[in-house]
Enzyme design. Sequence first.
Site, PDB file in Angstrom:
ATOM      1  N   ASP A  12       0.864  -1.174   0.000  1.00  0.00           N
ATOM      2  CA  ASP A  12       0.000   0.000   0.000  1.00  0.00           C
ATOM      3  C   ASP A  12       0.905   1.228   0.000  1.00  0.00           C
ATOM      4  O   ASP A  12       2.128   1.113  -0.145  1.00  0.00           O
ATOM      5  CB  ASP A  12      -0.971  -0.029   1.183  1.00  0.00           C
ATOM      6  N   CYS A  69       2.773  -3.477   4.011  1.00  0.00           N
ATOM      7  CA  CYS A  69       1.916  -2.357   4.384  1.00  0.00           C
ATOM      8  C   CYS A  69       2.500  -1.789   5.675  1.00  0.00           C
ATOM      9  O   CYS A  69       3.628  -2.126   6.036  1.00  0.00           O
ATOM     10  CB  CYS A  69       0.449  -2.766   4.515  1.00  0.00           C
ATOM     11  N   GLY A  70       1.781  -0.950   6.359  1.00  0.00           N
ATOM     12  CA  GLY A  70       2.322  -0.331   7.566  1.00  0.00           C
ATOM     13  C   GLY A  70       2.781  -1.344   8.601  1.00  0.00           C
ATOM     14  O   GLY A  70       3.909  -1.294   9.086  1.00  0.00           O
ATOM     15  N   THR A  71       1.915  -2.283   8.936  1.00  0.00           N
ATOM     16  CA  THR A  71       2.262  -3.318   9.922  1.00  0.00           C
ATOM     17  C   THR A  71       2.551  -4.668   9.277  1.00  0.00           C
ATOM     18  O   THR A  71       3.096  -5.555   9.933  1.00  0.00           O
ATOM     19  CB  THR A  71       1.120  -3.537  10.926  1.00  0.00           C
ATOM     20  N   GLN A  73       0.258  -6.697   8.661  1.00  0.00           N
ATOM     21  CA  GLN A  73      -0.854  -7.557   9.085  1.00  0.00           C
ATOM     22  C   GLN A  73      -2.039  -7.534   8.111  1.00  0.00           C
ATOM     23  O   GLN A  73      -2.520  -8.577   7.683  1.00  0.00           O
ATOM     24  CB  GLN A  73      -1.330  -7.145  10.488  1.00  0.00           C
ATOM     25  N   GLY A  74      -2.513  -6.352   7.777  1.00  0.00           N
ATOM     26  CA  GLY A  74      -3.707  -6.248   6.933  1.00  0.00           C
ATOM     27  C   GLY A  74      -3.507  -6.846   5.556  1.00  0.00           C
ATOM     28  O   GLY A  74      -4.357  -7.604   5.055  1.00  0.00           O
ATOM     29  N   HIS A 102       8.795 -24.805   7.591  1.00  0.00           N
ATOM     30  CA  HIS A 102       7.771 -25.583   8.285  1.00  0.00           C
ATOM     31  C   HIS A 102       6.372 -25.394   7.742  1.00  0.00           C
ATOM     32  O   HIS A 102       5.534 -26.297   7.892  1.00  0.00           O
ATOM     33  CB  HIS A 102       7.767 -25.256   9.779  1.00  0.00           C
ATOM     34  N   ASN A 103       6.076 -24.250   7.143  1.00  0.00           N
ATOM     35  CA  ASN A 103       4.721 -23.962   6.690  1.00  0.00           C
ATOM     36  C   ASN A 103       4.588 -23.864   5.180  1.00  0.00           C
ATOM     37  O   ASN A 103       3.509 -23.608   4.672  1.00  0.00           O
ATOM     38  CB  ASN A 103       4.205 -22.663   7.325  1.00  0.00           C
ATOM     39  N   ARG A 113       6.378   0.001   8.816  1.00  0.00           N
ATOM     40  CA  ARG A 113       6.449   0.854  10.001  1.00  0.00           C
ATOM     41  C   ARG A 113       6.945   0.075  11.215  1.00  0.00           C
ATOM     42  O   ARG A 113       7.016   0.608  12.314  1.00  0.00           O
ATOM     43  CB  ARG A 113       5.083   1.473  10.280  1.00  0.00           C
ATOM     44  N   ARG A 136       6.863 -34.347   8.409  1.00  0.00           N
ATOM     45  CA  ARG A 136       5.736 -34.081   9.319  1.00  0.00           C
ATOM     46  C   ARG A 136       5.109 -32.723   9.036  1.00  0.00           C
ATOM     47  O   ARG A 136       3.920 -32.509   9.288  1.00  0.00           O
ATOM     48  CB  ARG A 136       6.188 -34.185  10.771  1.00  0.00           C
ATOM     49  N   HIS A 137       5.899 -31.808   8.489  1.00  0.00           N
ATOM     50  CA  HIS A 137       5.376 -30.474   8.169  1.00  0.00           C
ATOM     51  C   HIS A 137       4.400 -30.535   6.995  1.00  0.00           C
ATOM     52  O   HIS A 137       3.444 -29.766   6.945  1.00  0.00           O
ATOM     53  CB  HIS A 137       6.519 -29.507   7.878  1.00  0.00           C
ATOM     54  N   ARG A 140       0.961 -31.213   8.178  1.00  0.00           N
ATOM     55  CA  ARG A 140       0.348 -30.028   8.787  1.00  0.00           C
ATOM     56  C   ARG A 140      -0.073 -29.005   7.732  1.00  0.00           C
ATOM     57  O   ARG A 140      -1.136 -28.383   7.861  1.00  0.00           O
ATOM     58  CB  ARG A 140       1.323 -29.414   9.791  1.00  0.00           C
TER      59      ARG A 140
END
Length: 146
Positions: A12, A69-71, A73-74, A102-103, A113, A136-137, A140
Amino acid sequence: MTATKRIVLSSDHAAIELRQAVANHIAAQGWDVVDIGPTTPESTHYPLHGKAAAQSVASGDCQLGIVLCGTGQGIMMAANKVPGIRCGVCSDAFSARMIRQHNDANMLSIGARVVGEGQALDIVDAFLTAEFEGGRHATRVDMIEA
């Protein structure tokens, strides 16, 4: 999926400068960088950018994606709404390495930020050099996908 090392980047307005630094860093390592913007500082909506980048990865046009983005997260939440995407937000290299090992993460999210440029490049390097360990991963990851 394409045979070349191809990666999509998006952000963003809060993360344009860091995204461009990441793009230059990755390109110098031989990746074909698909930077889908934005390029101007006007306020924009991170869900649109996260979705667009995720669709490039989910379609196989790009092997991996990085969104900012800023964090972090979004835009990560928006990317994860696209089927087949496993995107994690990371503010340290250890976590970035682990989400790949692992993922089997195919996208990375960074908060502009939250971390500075040097730390962001370390995170990117850890993400790009790690490989999924399977075993094993894989069980999952299959559970996540189901």
